[in-house]
Design a protein around this motif. Sequence first.
Motif, PDB file in Angstrom:
ATOM      1  N   GLU A  74       0.807  -1.220   0.000  1.00  0.00           N
ATOM      2  CA  GLU A  74       0.000   0.000   0.000  1.00  0.00           C
ATOM      3  C   GLU A  74       0.841   1.272   0.000  1.00  0.00           C
ATOM      4  O   GLU A  74       0.530   2.236  -0.704  1.00  0.00           O
ATOM      5  N   PHE A  75       1.924   1.288   0.784  1.00  0.00           N
ATOM      6  CA  PHE A  75       2.724   2.510   0.886  1.00  0.00           C
ATOM      7  C   PHE A  75       3.318   2.909  -0.456  1.00  0.00           C
ATOM      8  O   PHE A  75       3.288   4.084  -0.844  1.00  0.00           O
ATOM      9  N   TRP A  76       3.875   1.942  -1.207  1.00  0.00           N
ATOM     10  CA  TRP A  76       4.534   2.268  -2.466  1.00  0.00           C
ATOM     11  C   TRP A  76       3.528   2.719  -3.516  1.00  0.00           C
ATOM     12  O   TRP A  76       3.811   3.610  -4.331  1.00  0.00           O
ATOM     13  N   GLY A  77       2.329   2.118  -3.499  1.00  0.00           N
ATOM     14  CA  GLY A  77       1.284   2.598  -4.394  1.00  0.00           C
ATOM     15  C   GLY A  77       0.880   4.016  -4.058  1.00  0.00           C
ATOM     16  O   GLY A  77       0.725   4.871  -4.936  1.00  0.00           O
ATOM     17  N   TYR A  78       0.746   4.272  -2.759  1.00  0.00           N
ATOM     18  CA  TYR A  78       0.391   5.625  -2.322  1.00  0.00           C
ATOM     19  C   TYR A  78       1.460   6.633  -2.739  1.00  0.00           C
ATOM     20  O   TYR A  78       1.143   7.722  -3.236  1.00  0.00           O
ATOM     21  N   SER A  95      -7.011  13.417 -12.680  1.00  0.00           N
ATOM     22  CA  SER A  95      -8.326  13.169 -12.084  1.00  0.00           C
ATOM     23  C   SER A  95      -8.571  11.678 -11.891  1.00  0.00           C
ATOM     24  O   SER A  95      -9.186  11.271 -10.900  1.00  0.00           O
ATOM     25  N   ARG A  96      -8.071  10.827 -12.809  1.00  0.00           N
ATOM     26  CA  ARG A  96      -8.262   9.374 -12.652  1.00  0.00           C
ATOM     27  C   ARG A  96      -7.421   8.812 -11.513  1.00  0.00           C
ATOM     28  O   ARG A  96      -7.854   7.917 -10.794  1.00  0.00           O
ATOM     29  N   THR A  97      -6.204   9.328 -11.352  1.00  0.00           N
ATOM     30  CA  THR A  97      -5.398   8.887 -10.212  1.00  0.00           C
ATOM     31  C   THR A  97      -6.010   9.386  -8.911  1.00  0.00           C
ATOM     32  O   THR A  97      -6.012   8.680  -7.897  1.00  0.00           O
ATOM     33  N   THR A  98      -6.561  10.602  -8.921  1.00  0.00           N
ATOM     34  CA  THR A  98      -7.264  11.125  -7.753  1.00  0.00           C
ATOM     35  C   THR A  98      -8.449  10.236  -7.404  1.00  0.00           C
ATOM     36  O   THR A  98      -8.703   9.933  -6.226  1.00  0.00           O
ATOM     37  N   LEU A  99      -9.192   9.797  -8.425  1.00  0.00           N
ATOM     38  CA  LEU A  99     -10.311   8.882  -8.214  1.00  0.00           C
ATOM     39  C   LEU A  99      -9.848   7.602  -7.523  1.00  0.00           C
ATOM     40  O   LEU A  99     -10.459   7.153  -6.537  1.00  0.00           O
ATOM     41  N   ALA A 100      -8.772   6.999  -8.032  1.00  0.00           N
ATOM     42  CA  ALA A 100      -8.283   5.745  -7.468  1.00  0.00           C
ATOM     43  C   ALA A 100      -7.847   5.924  -6.010  1.00  0.00           C
ATOM     44  O   ALA A 100      -8.136   5.081  -5.155  1.00  0.00           O
ATOM     45  N   MET A 101      -7.154   7.023  -5.708  1.00  0.00           N
ATOM     46  CA  MET A 101      -6.703   7.253  -4.337  1.00  0.00           C
ATOM     47  C   MET A 101      -7.870   7.581  -3.415  1.00  0.00           C
ATOM     48  O   MET A 101      -7.863   7.212  -2.230  1.00  0.00           O
ATOM     49  N   ALA A 102      -8.894   8.248  -3.946  1.00  0.00           N
ATOM     50  CA  ALA A 102     -10.075   8.545  -3.131  1.00  0.00           C
ATOM     51  C   ALA A 102     -10.856   7.268  -2.811  1.00  0.00           C
ATOM     52  O   ALA A 102     -11.423   7.129  -1.721  1.00  0.00           O
ATOM     53  N   ARG A 103     -10.877   6.340  -3.757  1.00  0.00           N
ATOM     54  CA  ARG A 103     -11.552   5.072  -3.504  1.00  0.00           C
ATOM     55  C   ARG A 103     -10.918   4.333  -2.324  1.00  0.00           C
ATOM     56  O   ARG A 103     -11.597   3.600  -1.586  1.00  0.00           O
ATOM     57  N   ASP A 104      -9.613   4.505  -2.138  1.00  0.00           N
ATOM     58  CA  ASP A 104      -8.901   3.851  -1.039  1.00  0.00           C
ATOM     59  C   ASP A 104      -8.754   4.753   0.184  1.00  0.00           C
ATOM     60  O   ASP A 104      -8.000   4.433   1.101  1.00  0.00           O
ATOM     61  N   ARG A 105      -9.419   5.914   0.147  1.00  0.00           N
ATOM     62  CA  ARG A 105      -9.451   6.856   1.276  1.00  0.00           C
ATOM     63  C   ARG A 105      -8.106   7.503   1.570  1.00  0.00           C
ATOM     64  O   ARG A 105      -7.868   8.006   2.664  1.00  0.00           O
ATOM     65  N   HIS A 106      -7.193   7.512   0.579  1.00  0.00           N
ATOM     66  CA  HIS A 106      -5.970   8.293   0.717  1.00  0.00           C
ATOM     67  C   HIS A 106      -6.247   9.763   0.424  1.00  0.00           C
ATOM     68  O   HIS A 106      -5.451  10.634   0.780  1.00  0.00           O
ATOM     69  N   LEU A 107      -7.345  10.015  -0.277  1.00  0.00           N
ATOM     70  CA  LEU A 107      -7.864  11.352  -0.505  1.00  0.00           C
ATOM     71  C   LEU A 107      -9.330  11.329  -0.103  1.00  0.00           C
ATOM     72  O   LEU A 107      -9.909  10.242   0.082  1.00  0.00           O
ATOM     73  N   PRO A 108      -9.983  12.484   0.070  1.00  0.00           N
ATOM     74  CA  PRO A 108     -11.386  12.488   0.522  1.00  0.00           C
ATOM     75  C   PRO A 108     -12.281  11.581  -0.316  1.00  0.00           C
ATOM     76  O   PRO A 108     -12.258  11.614  -1.550  1.00  0.00           O
ATOM     77  N   GLY A 109     -13.080  10.766   0.353  1.00  0.00           N
ATOM     78  CA  GLY A 109     -13.932   9.802  -0.324  1.00  0.00           C
ATOM     79  C   GLY A 109     -14.935  10.421  -1.267  1.00  0.00           C
ATOM     80  O   GLY A 109     -15.393   9.769  -2.219  1.00  0.00           O
ATOM     81  N   ALA A 110     -15.296  11.678  -1.049  1.00  0.00           N
ATOM     82  CA  ALA A 110     -16.259  12.355  -1.921  1.00  0.00           C
ATOM     83  C   ALA A 110     -15.747  12.458  -3.352  1.00  0.00           C
ATOM     84  O   ALA A 110     -16.537  12.569  -4.300  1.00  0.00           O
ATOM     85  N   LEU A 111     -14.432  12.395  -3.542  1.00  0.00           N
ATOM     86  CA  LEU A 111     -13.847  12.503  -4.878  1.00  0.00           C
ATOM     87  C   LEU A 111     -13.962  11.207  -5.673  1.00  0.00           C
ATOM     88  O   LEU A 111     -13.618  11.172  -6.846  1.00  0.00           O
ATOM     89  N   ALA A 112     -14.462  10.149  -5.035  1.00  0.00           N
ATOM     90  CA  ALA A 112     -14.566   8.854  -5.708  1.00  0.00           C
ATOM     91  C   ALA A 112     -15.896   8.669  -6.434  1.00  0.00           C
ATOM     92  O   ALA A 112     -16.127   7.629  -7.043  1.00  0.00           O
TER      93      ALA A 112
END
Length: 416
Positions: A86-90, A293-310
């Motif tokens: 998870e860390f390296w993906g993040y 925006s697609r990378t933001t979507l992926a990170m939001a899905r995993d809650r590394h960014l606000p979930g509302a962006l997913a």
Amino acid sequence: MTSAGSELRRALGVRDAVVVGLGSMLGAGIFAAPAPAARAAGSGLLLGLALAAVVAYCNASSSARLAALYPASGGTYVYGRERLGEFWGYLAGWSFVVGKTASCAAMALTVGAYVWPEHRHMVAVAAVLVLTAVNYGGVQKSAWLTRVIVVVVLAVLASVVAVCLGSGRSDAERLDLQVWEGASAGGVLEAAGLLFFAFAGYARIATLGEEVRDPARTIPRAIPLALGIALIVYVAVAVAVLSVLGSGGLGQAAAPLADAVRAAGLPELAPVVRVGAAVAALGSLLALILGVSRTTLAMARDRHLPGALAVVHPRFRVPHRAELAVGVVVAALAAMVDVRGAIGFSSFGVLAYYAVANASAWTLERAPMARVAPAVGLVGCVVVAVSLPAASVAAGAGVLAVGAGAYGVRRWAASR
């Protein structure tokens, strides 16, 4: 995992994916990057271009293999998470989002500088808002507009090559093919890092993995095709411009391609080149907003960014909140700051991103030959990244440290 209602629409075929990659690579970089690269490498410019191409090829090979296995939005963020943890993906996702957001602002300001220099910030903000609206309407509309942009830019670049090589002022001796006489290893590596900025667009194909039809077949075909076409164009442009200006003249050029056609004896073409540069910057900006925006979507899905962006738009099947958030941030940067120095910073972030991609691809197979490209790509990314200007390396390392710290704090808070 994503629910059926949150999935993106698979609308892109091989041709569309190649166009998206070309729209990202045939951007403002080819109109601007050769000058600082020539200042760094001197007569070793073509060697720097070759090195950047080798690193880009290895990165593309690793990305294509991984994208076929993990056809989801997010690119190396997903690959690093699945293969390394998870860390390296993040960290890969963090590098991409931060570095490419700054690059978006740089592209927007490039549009402003060519269209209306006295009001470049206003034009830049308008460009961001318009392209964000285009992306909001669906990825097919974005691919259609990118196709138009690619045709225009290729026509302009072909004109530059034809004018320079066909003029009586073209001289093969200016190519300085004996690069060992005047080039330092450090200068060549720095030039490779700066020129890599112009190659990095093929990542956009991988980050759109969830919107590609038959990704296991489409992505491995589209990435090398896009990279190969871009490399042919870059070599042709570099040779043509060098044959007229030489490495010394190119290094001092404010607008390299426009200066080259003037030196070739056709100053009337310079305004056309300026228009081509503006259109190219628009193409890069369009594809960058898509990728971020697609990378933001992926990170939001995993809650590394606000979930509302997913959230995915129920009609257009695009991550509309992520796109709007990226558009707002980029517009704010374009309105307030001058990011002409963002090429080095963006290159550092993208090279870090691809280092994770190559390390992920290394884990796919144990056969020695299958690991050659990931190994060369990983070493190349690290060496070229640390060879960038010191300010870019310091800023990039600082951003990575901030991201790693934020990840650690979040993990600590979640464990309490």
